[in-house]
Structure formats: structure tokens, C-alpha cells
Enzyme design. Structure first.
Site, PDB file in Angstrom:
ATOM      1  N   TYR A   1       0.839  -1.199   0.000  1.00 16.39           N
ATOM      2  CA  TYR A   1       0.000   0.000   0.000  1.00 16.39           C
ATOM      3  C   TYR A   1       0.872   1.245   0.000  1.00 16.39           C
ATOM      4  O   TYR A   1       2.018   1.213   0.443  1.00 16.39           O
ATOM      5  CB  TYR A   1      -0.925  -0.020   1.220  1.00 16.39           C
ATOM      6  CG  TYR A   1      -2.106   0.919   1.120  1.00 16.39           C
ATOM      7  CD1 TYR A   1      -3.076   0.742   0.147  1.00 16.39           C
ATOM      8  CD2 TYR A   1      -2.241   1.992   1.992  1.00 16.39           C
ATOM      9  CE1 TYR A   1      -4.158   1.594   0.048  1.00 16.39           C
ATOM     10  CE2 TYR A   1      -3.323   2.859   1.910  1.00 16.39           C
ATOM     11  CZ  TYR A   1      -4.277   2.656   0.933  1.00 16.39           C
ATOM     12  OH  TYR A   1      -5.341   3.513   0.841  1.00 16.39           O
TER      13      TYR A   1
ATOM     14  N   ASN B   1     -20.444  -3.085 -10.688  1.00 15.61           N
ATOM     15  CA  ASN B   1     -20.971  -3.941  -9.622  1.00 15.61           C
ATOM     16  C   ASN B   1     -20.071  -3.966  -8.391  1.00 15.61           C
ATOM     17  O   ASN B   1     -20.398  -4.621  -7.399  1.00 15.61           O
ATOM     18  CB  ASN B   1     -21.154  -5.365 -10.131  1.00 15.61           C
ATOM     19  CG  ASN B   1     -19.840  -5.998 -10.569  1.00 15.61           C
ATOM     20  OD1 ASN B   1     -19.131  -5.428 -11.400  1.00 15.61           O
ATOM     21  ND2 ASN B   1     -19.515  -7.156 -10.038  1.00 15.61           N
TER      22      ASN B   1
ATOM     23  N   VAL C   1     -17.679   0.489  -4.829  1.00 18.35           N
ATOM     24  CA  VAL C   1     -17.662   1.898  -5.239  1.00 18.35           C
ATOM     25  C   VAL C   1     -18.657   2.119  -6.366  1.00 18.35           C
ATOM     26  O   VAL C   1     -19.403   3.106  -6.378  1.00 18.35           O
ATOM     27  CB  VAL C   1     -16.248   2.342  -5.663  1.00 18.35           C
ATOM     28  CG1 VAL C   1     -16.276   3.740  -6.271  1.00 18.35           C
ATOM     29  CG2 VAL C   1     -15.307   2.326  -4.465  1.00 18.35           C
TER      30      VAL C   1
ATOM     31  N   ARG D   1     -19.029  -7.184 -16.542  1.00 19.70           N
ATOM     32  CA  ARG D   1     -18.535  -8.327 -17.312  1.00 19.70           C
ATOM     33  C   ARG D   1     -19.533  -9.477 -17.393  1.00 19.70           C
ATOM     34  O   ARG D   1     -19.413 -10.325 -18.266  1.00 19.70           O
ATOM     35  CB  ARG D   1     -17.230  -8.844 -16.689  1.00 19.70           C
ATOM     36  CG  ARG D   1     -16.087  -7.862 -16.800  1.00 19.70           C
ATOM     37  CD  ARG D   1     -14.863  -8.360 -16.068  1.00 19.70           C
ATOM     38  NE  ARG D   1     -13.744  -7.435 -16.232  1.00 19.70           N
ATOM     39  CZ  ARG D   1     -12.612  -7.512 -15.543  1.00 19.70           C
ATOM     40  NH1 ARG D   1     -12.439  -8.452 -14.635  1.00 19.70           N
ATOM     41  NH2 ARG D   1     -11.646  -6.633 -15.754  1.00 19.70           N
TER      42      ARG D   1
ATOM     43  N   TYR E   1      -9.085   4.972 -10.733  1.00 19.92           N
ATOM     44  CA  TYR E   1      -8.920   4.790  -9.280  1.00 19.92           C
ATOM     45  C   TYR E   1      -8.708   3.309  -8.983  1.00 19.92           C
ATOM     46  O   TYR E   1      -8.997   2.462  -9.809  1.00 19.92           O
ATOM     47  CB  TYR E   1     -10.141   5.330  -8.519  1.00 19.92           C
ATOM     48  CG  TYR E   1     -11.419   4.534  -8.713  1.00 19.92           C
ATOM     49  CD1 TYR E   1     -11.832   3.611  -7.753  1.00 19.92           C
ATOM     50  CD2 TYR E   1     -12.210   4.693  -9.845  1.00 19.92           C
ATOM     51  CE1 TYR E   1     -13.003   2.884  -7.926  1.00 19.92           C
ATOM     52  CE2 TYR E   1     -13.372   3.971 -10.017  1.00 19.92           C
ATOM     53  CZ  TYR E   1     -13.762   3.059  -9.060  1.00 19.92           C
ATOM     54  OH  TYR E   1     -14.915   2.333  -9.228  1.00 19.92           O
ATOM     55  N   GLY E   2      -8.209   3.026  -7.791  1.00 12.74           N
ATOM     56  CA  GLY E   2      -7.941   1.655  -7.413  1.00 12.74           C
ATOM     57  C   GLY E   2      -6.497   1.289  -7.709  1.00 12.74           C
ATOM     58  O   GLY E   2      -5.639   2.154  -7.817  1.00 12.74           O
TER      59      GLY E   2
ATOM     60  N   MET F   1      -5.394  -1.097 -10.307  1.00 13.00           N
ATOM     61  CA  MET F   1      -5.259  -1.945 -11.492  1.00 13.00           C
ATOM     62  C   MET F   1      -3.871  -1.782 -12.101  1.00 13.00           C
ATOM     63  O   MET F   1      -3.219  -0.777 -11.958  1.00 13.00           O
ATOM     64  CB  MET F   1      -6.358  -1.621 -12.518  1.00 13.00           C
ATOM     65  CG  MET F   1      -6.166  -0.331 -13.282  1.00 13.00           C
ATOM     66  SD  MET F   1      -6.250   1.131 -12.289  1.00 13.00           S
ATOM     67  CE  MET F   1      -7.917   1.056 -11.713  1.00 13.00           C
TER      68      MET F   1
END
Length: 205
Positions: free
Chosen positions: A18, A115, A118, A138, A202-203, A205
Site C-alpha cells: 500500500y 458492480n 464503489v 462483465r 482509481y484503485g 489496477m
């Protein structure tokens, strides 16, 4: 403590990946809900029995001792499981909807991973703000579920949004894109946007 969710950020902290790591030894957990057992002298805003959201780290614990400023009193009848998840994902969704484009009621927002926690918050908060959402997922079985949640349009990621976005959005184009997937999915969102509109990633990936 009554409940504390497992967020991807918690797992990233455990892995040491993180962006901001706690000093060890440390207790994991970025949000949660608990019930006040005792309030210290001079704390007039909280009483034993109050349900509270915890706004500090270390929520994967049986008990916590905190400054009163690190908790928010909640309605007594709120589900503790829901209460434990209000400090990370809903503010993330609200921040993205408010901070990157001057959206007006009726404007469209397009997002992938609709889904996700967030994504579901985006749908509900956008609807409350008078915004419309075009949601990309998906799996086909998610489409009716998201529509029931308030999605104005929901499609599979195999849909070419460069060709279909205008029709899906009633002749308009989205003025904000929210990307939590990356790669071809992010490009598909970018192709749906009105000229000059931001695509927010965001996130992790």
C-alpha cells in the site's frame, strides 16, 4: 467493535504494497462500526450504547479506545454491517462525482466495474444528485440487478461504446468516466466520453 470489512487496501497493507504503511506492530482495518461501552470525562457527545462509525485505522479488533473525534454517532437502528462500510467507498464515489467535472442534473456518467462496492455507491449517489449512469460490467446476470439499484443503463463490456454510447444515453454523451479496470475497458470508456471530459482512474489496477 461490531463489524469491520475487508477492503483491498487492507490486503495491500498486509502485503506491504500500500502507498502508506503503518508502523509495526499494527492492527489492520480502515473502517468499521462499534458500540460505545464507556465515554471518558468531558465527552458529552457520546453515551454508552451509541452505535458509531470508526474513522481510524486498526478496526480489526475486538475493542478500541479512541478519541471522540475519531467516531461518528449513527442512527441506532442502522444495520452494523452497513454502518461498518460507510467511511471508504461512499466518500470515494462522492469525491469522484464532485471533483473532476462540473456536472449538472441530467448529465451522464459512465463507469466500469459498476458492480463493485464503489460502483454501486456511484449509481445510488448519482441518482440522488440527479445524474444518470451508464454502467459497464462483465457478467450478464448483473445487468438487471444494477438497473434495480438505479442504473439508467447497464451493458456488458463487449459493447462498443464509441458506437453505442449516444444511443444508450438518449443522444447525449457522458461527461465523466470512472475507470477501475484499465486496459481495453478503460479505452472503451474513453471512447464514450463527450470531448474534453475527464476519465478518472482509481484503485490499483
Amino acid at each position: 467493535m461490531l463489524a469491520a470489512p475487508v477492503n483491498p487496501a487492507d490486503l495491500n497493507i498486509i502485503e506491504g504494497k500500500y502507498g502508506e504503511l503503518p508502523e509495526l506492530p499494527a492492527i489492520i482495518g480502515n473502517e468499521g462500526a462499534g458500540r460505545v461501552v464507556e465515554a471518558g470525562p468531558g465527552v458529552g457527545s457520546l453515551n454508552p450504547g451509541d452505535l458509531v462509525a470508526v474513522l481510524s485505522r486498526g478496526t480489526w479488533a475486538g475493542e478500541m479506545t479512541l478519541p471522540a473525534s475519531d467516531v461518528v454517532r449513527l442512527p441506532a437502528d442502522l444495520d452494523p454491517l452497513q454502518a461498518s462500510m460507510i467511511a471508504v467507498n461512499p466518500p470515494t464515489a462522492l469525491l469522484m462525482l464532485r471533483s473532476f467535472a462540473a456536472l449538472r442534473p441530467g448529465d451522464w456518467v459512465v463507469q466500469n466495474a459498476a458492480n463493485s462496492a464503489v460502483g454501486r455507491c456511484v449509481i445510488q449517489i448519482a441518482r440522488h444528485m440527479g445524474l444518470r449512469t451508464l454502467n459497464v460490467v462483465r457478467r450478464e446476470e448483473l445487468l438487471p440487478e444494477l438497473r434495480a439499484l438505479g442504473a439508467n443503463a447497464a451493458v456488458l463490456e463487449t459493447v462498443d461504446l464509441r458506437k453505442e454510447a449516444s444511443a444508450l444515453c438518449g443522444g447525449a454523451l457522458p461527461r465523466l468516466g470512472l475507470n477501475a479496470v484499465g486496459g481495453a475497458s478503460a479505452l472503451n470508456l474513453a471512447n464514450a466520453l463527450a470531448p474534453g471530459s475527464p476519465l478518472v482512474t482509481y484503485g490499483a489496477m
